[in-house]
Scaffold this active site. Sequence first.
Site, PDB file in Angstrom:
ATOM      1  N   THR A  13      -3.521  -0.465   4.535  1.00  0.00           N
ATOM      2  CA  THR A  13      -4.506   0.550   4.134  1.00  0.00           C
ATOM      3  C   THR A  13      -5.536   0.005   3.154  1.00  0.00           C
ATOM      4  OG1 THR A  13      -2.922   2.337   4.429  1.00  0.00           O
ATOM      5  CG2 THR A  13      -4.731   2.780   2.933  1.00  0.00           C
ATOM      6  N   SER A  57       0.852  -2.649   8.870  1.00  0.00           N
ATOM      7  CA  SER A  57       2.143  -3.331   8.673  1.00  0.00           C
ATOM      8  C   SER A  57       3.256  -2.753   9.536  1.00  0.00           C
ATOM      9  CB  SER A  57       2.543  -3.346   7.199  1.00  0.00           C
ATOM     10  OG  SER A  57       3.010  -2.086   6.792  1.00  0.00           O
ATOM     11  N   ASP A  89       3.785   0.361   4.483  1.00  0.00           N
ATOM     12  CA  ASP A  89       4.879   0.875   5.313  1.00  0.00           C
ATOM     13  C   ASP A  89       6.068  -0.092   5.400  1.00  0.00           C
ATOM     14  OD1 ASP A  89       3.463   3.163   5.729  1.00  0.00           O
ATOM     15  OD2 ASP A  89       2.810   2.669   7.759  1.00  0.00           O
ATOM     16  N   THR A 271      24.916   1.890   2.143  1.00  0.00           N
ATOM     17  CA  THR A 271      24.934   3.352   2.014  1.00  0.00           C
ATOM     18  C   THR A 271      23.585   3.981   2.367  1.00  0.00           C
ATOM     19  OG1 THR A 271      25.188   5.211   0.480  1.00  0.00           O
ATOM     20  CG2 THR A 271      24.532   3.117  -0.495  1.00  0.00           C
ATOM     21  N   CYS A 273      22.603   6.514   0.791  1.00  0.00           N
ATOM     22  CA  CYS A 273      22.073   6.998  -0.493  1.00  0.00           C
ATOM     23  C   CYS A 273      21.049   6.001  -1.019  1.00  0.00           C
ATOM     24  CB  CYS A 273      23.189   7.130  -1.524  1.00  0.00           C
ATOM     25  SG  CYS A 273      24.411   8.349  -1.079  1.00  0.00           S
TER      26      CYS A 273
HETATM   27  N1  ASP Z   1       0.080   2.048   7.812  1.00  0.00           N
HETATM   28  C1  ASP Z   1      -0.339   1.322   6.642  1.00  0.00           C
HETATM   29  C2  ASP Z   1       0.327  -0.040   6.673  1.00  0.00           C
HETATM   30  O1  ASP Z   1       1.461  -0.162   6.353  1.00  0.00           O
HETATM   31  C3  ASP Z   1       0.051   2.079   5.400  1.00  0.00           C
HETATM   32  C4  ASP Z   1      -0.404   1.462   4.085  1.00  0.00           C
HETATM   33  O2  ASP Z   1      -0.834   0.325   3.984  1.00  0.00           O
HETATM   34  O3  ASP Z   1      -0.295   2.162   3.054  1.00  0.00           O
HETATM   35  O4  ASP Z   1      -0.313  -0.996   7.064  1.00  0.00           O
END
Ligand code: ASP
Length: 340
Positions: A13, A57, A89, A271, A273
């Site tokens: 992003t 990503s 991501d 886990t 969690c």
């Molecule tokens: N979809 C984007 C990525 O992982 C999300 C980001 O960069 O915040 O490339």
Amino acid sequence: MKNKVLLVYTGGTIGMVQDERGSLKPFPMDHIYDLLPELKKCPYSIDTYQLDKIIDSSNMTPDFWVDIAEVIEKRYEDYDGFVVLHGTDTMAYTASALSFMFKNLSKPIILTGSQLPMGVLRTDGRENIICALELASCREAFIPEVCLFFENHLYRGNRSTKLSAENFDAFYSFNFPSLAKAGINFSFKPHLFLPKGTKPLEVRKHFDRNIAVLKLFPGITPEVVNAILGAENLHGVVVETFGSGNAPTESWFIEAMENALHRGILVLNVTQCKAGSVVMCQYEASCEMNRIGIIGGRDITLEAAVTKMMYLLGTYPDNLEHVRECLSRPLRGEMTESAC
Ligand code: ASP
């Protein structure tokens, strides 16, 4: 002489722009100084490198991890530290993978990104990049680790997890404190840093993708469990269990696991969690798994568990005993040492 940092851009992003449908897509970042003229004021020098293919990503693969690692490996002696711009991501997976790939690291490799693109007025990218660069350039701080910087916190990369698709503080490290915090000044916790590598750097580049994650839920059927465990060429499974590492005690489940183990598949218990640890045999509901040879992953994150298993199976394909032994102990600070 000025300290030197290499800024490696992989996509995400932070550098994205909107396409004609309004969706965000990766965009070359050669105009970084237009977006961030403040960089010209930095007291250290910055070189930039853009990977041949820049990606969202979600398209990250072990081949990209190798590409990123090779960019750094080739220029390792020329810089004081490295910053990798990456989509959020899968950033925690890449940070974990790189932590295993770089053995005897003596310089910081800091991943960062943003929730809003750099071209947007309220972007969080500006702060994240500038802080990450400052940390990577700072010889005095000496952070010989793969880290992840986001919204004022520097985390150990292989302890971090993406928590929020909305908030600027998108990452957290539940089982290990942050290594540094940005305020008016940076406050460091050097007693938490991994020891600086004193032997020559080694960069390991083999990953075995033949692994699976089996997430348990109440009511999971034998068909689903057997379909996953029966996948062709499967070499390892990360089983995401309940609470402190508990799973159904029904005989079909234990038998399915035992069959997989007999076929040479390694099984690591982590886990579901976010915080806390697997403690094998704390409950009866994990004793059978312990008995049949499932490995306890303690407080490792899923991201670190997946990449560690891929890394170990790729690096030592003919020594499963060694892989098993390494899965049960920390290699790069990714899990807490056993109390006993
Ligand atoms: N979809 C984007 C990525 O992982 C999300 C980001 O960069 O915040 O490339």
